[in-house]
Design a protein around this motif. Structure first.
Motif, mmCIF file in Angstrom:
data_model
loop_
_atom_site.group_PDB
_atom_site.id
_atom_site.type_symbol
_atom_site.label_atom_id
_atom_site.label_comp_id
_atom_site.label_asym_id
_atom_site.label_seq_id
_atom_site.Cartn_x
_atom_site.Cartn_y
_atom_site.Cartn_z
ATOM 1 N N LEU A 138 0.724 -1.122 0.028
ATOM 2 C CA LEU A 138 0.028 0.135 0.072
ATOM 3 C C LEU A 138 0.820 1.267 -0.146
ATOM 4 O O LEU A 138 0.732 2.248 -0.993
ATOM 5 C CB LEU A 138 -1.002 -0.076 1.448
ATOM 6 N N THR B 199 2.526 1.735 -3.131
ATOM 7 C CA THR B 199 1.331 2.119 -4.330
ATOM 8 C C THR B 199 0.997 3.676 -4.020
ATOM 9 O O THR B 199 0.867 4.525 -5.028
ATOM 10 C CB THR B 199 -0.041 1.398 -4.110
ATOM 11 N N ALA C 112 -5.175 -0.205 -1.311
ATOM 12 C CA ALA C 112 -4.212 0.010 -2.358
ATOM 13 C C ALA C 112 -4.917 -0.248 -3.462
ATOM 14 O O ALA C 112 -4.491 0.395 -4.518
ATOM 15 C CB ALA C 112 -3.311 -1.412 -2.093
#
Length: 156
Positions: free
Chosen positions: A34, A37, A103
């Protein structure tokens, strides 16, 4: 019989702790994904740079020390030094399914736009906050002065 129960309890305990470690490792990996990202390293670098620029704008006397300040922040506020703590913060606030959902969102066009615009939004929010404080600083100073002023002696 008691011996069998003790072995059974020990086995369940060992399996539970192994499962918890696997769940934590999976949660950690999902959280690291996450943050990747979200381009957290880049966001952090941009935020530190913007904060430093704002500090110099507010106090031009520190401009000659910008490089030293940048080196200091690079040493203590870099992604390498903060990553583990950031992962722990996100893991404490979001479950693994929530992390995976975040995410997925950040991989959408709107999520990517959010990531792209976040530094500017944070900078504008910080500027707004500083402006508000500056506008009302005399009120804060007066309140502090009133509290620190010696109280009058009681008359007899």
């Amino acid at each position: 019989m008691k011996y069998t129960v003790v072995i059974l309890i020990a086995a369940v305990t060992l399996l539970s702790s192994a499962s918890a470690r696997a769940d934590e490792a999976s949660h950690r990996q999902a959280t690291e994904t996450l943050l990747g990202t979200m381009q957290m390293e880049s966001l952090l670098n941009q935020s530190v740079d913007q904060m430093l620029q704002m500090q110099v704008q507010q106090n031009p006397a520190i401009a000659p020390y910008q490089q030293e300040m940048k080196a200091f922040f690079g040493k203590y506020m870099s992604w390498a030094t903060l990553k583990d703590d950031m992962v722990k913060i996100y893991m404490a606030e979001f479950t693994e399914p929530e992390v995976k959902e975040l995410a997925a969102f950040y991989q959408t066009p709107l999520g990517k736009k959010t990531i792209q615009r976040m530094p500017a939004l944070m900078a504008k929010g910080a500027e707004m906050g500083q402006r508000r404080v500056q506008e009302h600083l005399p009120e804060l100073q007066a309140t502090i002065a009133a509290k620190t002023a010696p109280s009058p002696s009681p008359k007899k």
